[in-house]
Design an enzyme around this catalytic site. Structure first.
Site, PDB file in Angstrom:
ATOM      1  N   HIS A  89      48.177  41.330  47.114  1.00  0.00           N
ATOM      2  CA  HIS A  89      47.672  39.972  46.886  1.00  0.00           C
ATOM      3  C   HIS A  89      46.750  40.002  45.671  1.00  0.00           C
ATOM      4  O   HIS A  89      45.979  40.945  45.488  1.00  0.00           O
ATOM      5  CB  HIS A  89      46.898  39.481  48.110  1.00  0.00           C
ATOM      6  N   CYS A 203      50.921  33.728  44.776  1.00  0.00           N
ATOM      7  CA  CYS A 203      49.569  34.064  44.325  1.00  0.00           C
ATOM      8  C   CYS A 203      49.551  34.762  42.971  1.00  0.00           C
ATOM      9  O   CYS A 203      48.715  34.455  42.112  1.00  0.00           O
ATOM     10  CB  CYS A 203      48.851  34.902  45.382  1.00  0.00           C
TER      11      CYS A 203
END
Length: 330
Positions: A89, A203
């Protein structure tokens, strides 16, 4: 469980004799005029942006450090487990020289990854029901332990307060118009030069867009390697099927509608161990043995004639950008 399925493969359909109209690839990600209200049916296990705040206005003469932040997905729960699989992430951090305050900005799913990737099949509803939105989150502080322990926290550039404020205006636009999370990149083969049919919108793409905006405003980035995670499906040329109304509406294609529902059925959540393995076999049969996948992208359905190796998770280098304005920074 859903992440385990994601790492393995994916379900059955039925589209024969259809040919996709000639079009330019990749299909551009669609932007919208406003963000719709979320349906109360859509619930997240973990609250989206629990400590979020408005982006502050910085003094123009401020000098702000910009940090690349990266950690394994769900690191707060599983530690470095997904980091070993390079499922990461991404976020970006800022530090004001005038105030000494730190900030974190990231973009992720409002209802977790599973809901953005697969729909719910609700009783009494013909069309699959999607709980899919993604959004930016800005909050004060940088959790050093979270990013450093199993990931990355590194300075990539410095910018002025004026540049930060311009970036903040761009973030507002980007967040209000790019509202749907797209998990999959779809391309013709593992070759780096192969045709990309659809690009993901998640993301890491937000962070890359943010870096590019800063570069266009004049930021000069350090020469460091930056890698990002992508989940890729491999397919022949996709076939456009239609939208929810044309497929599931009163005048829709009932055979195609049933096939799409059957395809998504094995991905339903909250399965017993036995149900999970039964459904996993159905997924493998549909995707690998029958080379079939249904993709929902830009509120439209597509048929993907799947090809070996079907699915791959890559951790690929994407260089930091070079801007087009007069430079400021390191």
């Amino acid at each position: 469980v859903l992440l385990l399925v994601l790492l393995l493969l994916l379900p059955p359909l039925l589209v024969a004799g259809l040919r996709s109209p000639r079009r330019h690839w990749p299909v551009p990600y669609r932007r919208f005029d406003y963000r719709p209200k979320t349906d109360p049916y859509c619930q997240a296990r973990y609250t989206f942006c629990p400590t979020g705040s408005a982006i502050p206005v910085m003094k123009e003469e401020d000098v702000i450090e910009v940090y690349r932040l990266q950690a394994p997905v769900w690191e707060f729960k599983y530690g470095d487990l997904l980091g070993h699989l390079k499922i990461m992430h991404d976020a970006v951090g800022f530090k004001s020289s005038l105030t000494g305050k730190n900030y974190t900005m990231e973009w992720y799913e409002l209802f977790q990854l599973g809901n953005c990737t697969f729909p719910h099949l609700r009783p009494g509803m013909d069309a699959p029901f999607w709980c899919n939105q993604g959004a930016a989150c800005f909050y004060e502080g940088i959790d050093d332990a979270h990013w450093k322990e199993n990931g990355t926290l590194v300075l990539v550039t410095t910018i002025s307060g004026a540049m930060f404020n311009e970036m903040a205006q761009w973030v507002k636009y980007d967040n209000e118009t790019g509202i749907y999370y797209e998990t999959w990149t779809v391309q013709a083969s593992p070759d780096k030069k192969s045709v990309v049919w659809f690009d993901s919108y998640e993301c890491s793409k937000f962070i890359q867009r943010t870096y590019q905006k800063l570069a266009d405003l004049g930021a000069v980035f350090k020469k460091i390697q930056t890698n990002y995670t992508s989940i890729i499906l491999f397919s022949g040329e996709p076939v456009y099927l239609g939208n929810e109304t044309s497929i599931f509406g009163p005048l829709g294609n009932k055979t195609l509608a049933a096939a799409i529902r059957d395809f998504y059925n094995p991905f339903k959540p909250h399965l017993t161990v036995r149900e999970f393995f039964v459904n996993l076999l159905k997924i493998i049969d549909g995707v690998i043995l029958n080379h079939q996948f249904y993709l929902f992208y830009n509120l439209e359905y597509w048929f993907l004639p799947m090809k070996f190796p079907y699915l791959k998770i890559i951790y690929e280098e994407v260089p930091l950008p070079v801007g087009s304005k007069a430079s400021f920074g390191v």
